[in-house]
Enzyme design. Structure first.
Site, PDB file in Angstrom:
ATOM      1  CD  GLU A  50      -2.594   1.723   2.556  1.00 22.89           C
ATOM      2  OE1 GLU A  50      -3.065   0.620   3.207  1.00 22.89           O
ATOM      3  OE2 GLU A  50      -3.413   2.506   2.106  1.00 22.89           O
ATOM      4  CG  ASP A  87      -3.183  -2.436   4.393  1.00 24.42           C
ATOM      5  OD1 ASP A  87      -2.582  -1.520   4.704  1.00 24.42           O
ATOM      6  OD2 ASP A  87      -4.511  -2.157   4.203  1.00 24.42           O
ATOM      7  CB  THR A 111      -4.063   3.473   8.661  1.00 21.51           C
ATOM      8  OG1 THR A 111      -3.250   2.623   7.846  1.00 21.51           O
ATOM      9  CG2 THR A 111      -2.700   4.514   8.970  1.00 21.51           C
ATOM     10  CG  ASP A 127      -7.388  -2.860   6.403  1.00 22.36           C
ATOM     11  OD1 ASP A 127      -7.214  -2.005   5.519  1.00 22.36           O
ATOM     12  OD2 ASP A 127      -8.297  -3.485   6.532  1.00 22.36           O
TER      13      ASP A 127
HETATM   14  C1  IPD Z   1      -9.060   1.341   4.796  1.00 22.82           C
HETATM   15  C2  IPD Z   1     -10.051   0.464   5.773  1.00 22.82           C
HETATM   16  C3  IPD Z   1     -11.398   0.967   5.784  1.00 22.82           C
HETATM   17  C4  IPD Z   1     -11.889   0.976   4.376  1.00 22.82           C
HETATM   18  C5  IPD Z   1     -11.201   1.884   3.509  1.00 22.82           C
HETATM   19  C6  IPD Z   1      -9.742   1.322   3.364  1.00 22.82           C
HETATM   20  P1  IPD Z   1      -6.313   1.516   5.608  1.00 22.82           P
HETATM   21  O1  IPD Z   1      -7.847   0.843   4.725  1.00 22.82           O
HETATM   22  O2  IPD Z   1     -10.059  -1.056   5.319  1.00 22.82           O
HETATM   23  O3  IPD Z   1     -11.920  -0.011   6.506  1.00 22.82           O
HETATM   24  O4  IPD Z   1     -13.353   1.413   4.674  1.00 22.82           O
HETATM   25  O5  IPD Z   1     -11.735   1.659   2.106  1.00 22.82           O
HETATM   26  O6  IPD Z   1      -8.985   2.235   2.548  1.00 22.82           O
HETATM   27  O7  IPD Z   1      -6.472   2.941   4.968  1.00 22.82           O
HETATM   28  O8  IPD Z   1      -6.717   1.366   7.017  1.00 22.82           O
HETATM   29  O9  IPD Z   1      -5.496   0.669   5.148  1.00 22.82           O
END
Ligand code: IPD
Length: 261
Positions: free
Chosen positions: A74, A88, A93, A91
């Site tokens: 990512e 990732d 974050t 996930d």
């Molecule tokens: C996010 C999380 C979130 C989802 C978003 C993602 P990240 O990923 O999975 O639950 O709704 O679409 O972008 O930014 O925490 O790696």
């Protein structure tokens, strides 16, 4: 070495690396007052120093073990090839950054367009969800299955959303799912939401746009736990993301309709 043996090696390595990476995230989370510096990649899109640190660790370990494999993360990007790891590092974050203990490491491996290995580790709960194509799905080594819920009015559906799409379609989708009588929630980690479906803790995870690194490991875990997912990991997904629906087979039709996919 046979193809099966090399996949088993990747599976075992992914489990070990996810736990090592998760333990690093846990240490950083517990020490966050001293070390955390918040930055944003975009609106509501957090980036912490730990994301990059953990991704580098995972990339290094995978390159040492499987030097011929491709890597896409990512944070640092990469390249997709015949054999590619899709990672990732954190996930969830936003929760990590705000001090909420709901996040995970996600490591998926694809070969010739098919997900072969998926590992999601929640370091705060000490839960390792893992699957190898054709080998079933496990939580801390024990087999898991999706729930038998077939009535939407008895189901729990997690709806994810982000600022990558306008809010209106999410609002409409939420209204349609509420209209089915489902209990709707959002928890902030798509990978943890999907593995919760695999473990029968909820019955569906839906989101109109998800990036490949968020879902690459968890789709295989859901499928191997007897669940259904749309064709998420298409070639386009790798570059621009896709909608995701991961659910019990019995809820497939009604949720496909609700999502319009
Ligand atoms: C996010 C999380 C979130 C989802 C978003 C993602 P990240 O990923 O999975 O639950 O709704 O679409 O972008 O930014 O925490 O790696």
């Amino acid at each position: 070495m046979s193809g099966q043996d090399s996949m088993q090696l990747r599976y075992l390595a992914a489990c070990a690396i996810a736990q090592e990476a998760g333990n690093l995230i846990r240490r950083r989370f517990l020490a966050r007052d001293e070390v955390l510096k918040l930055t944003f990649k975009g609106p509501q899109d957090y980036l912490t120093e730990t994301d990059s640190e953990v991704e580098k660790l995972i990339a290094k370990r995978l390159a040492e073990a499987f030097p011929g494999d491709g890597f896409f993360g990512e944070e640092g990007g990469g390249a997709y090839g015949t054999n590619t790891w899709i990672v990732d590092p954190i996930d969830g974050t936003a929760d990590f950054a705000r001090g909420v203990a709901h996040f995970c490491v996600s490591i998926g491996f694809m070969s010739q367009g098919l997900a072969q290995v998926g590992v999601v580790y929640d370091p705060m709960a000490g839960e390792l969800f893992a699957a190898q194509r054709g080998g079933g799905a496990t939580l801390n080594g024990k087999p898991i299955r999706v729930s038998g819920i077939d009535d939407p009015a008895k189901s729990v559906v997690e709806l994810g959303w982000s600022s990558r799409l306008p809010f209106e379609p999410y609002h409409e989708l939420s209204a349609r799912i509420h209209g089915l009588g489902a209990g709707v929630k959002r928890c902030g980690s798509a990978a943890l939401g999907m593995v919760a479906v695999a473990a029968g803790r909820q019955d569906a995870y839906v989101e109109l746009h998800l990036n490949a690194w968020d879902g690459a490991a968890a789709v295989l875990i859901v499928q191997e736990a007897g669940g259904w997912t749309n064709d998420f990991l298409t070639p386009e997904c790798l570059t621009r993301g896709n909608p995701i629906l991961a659910c019990t087979p019995a809820l497939r039709e009604v949720l496909v309709q609700a999502m319009g996919i």
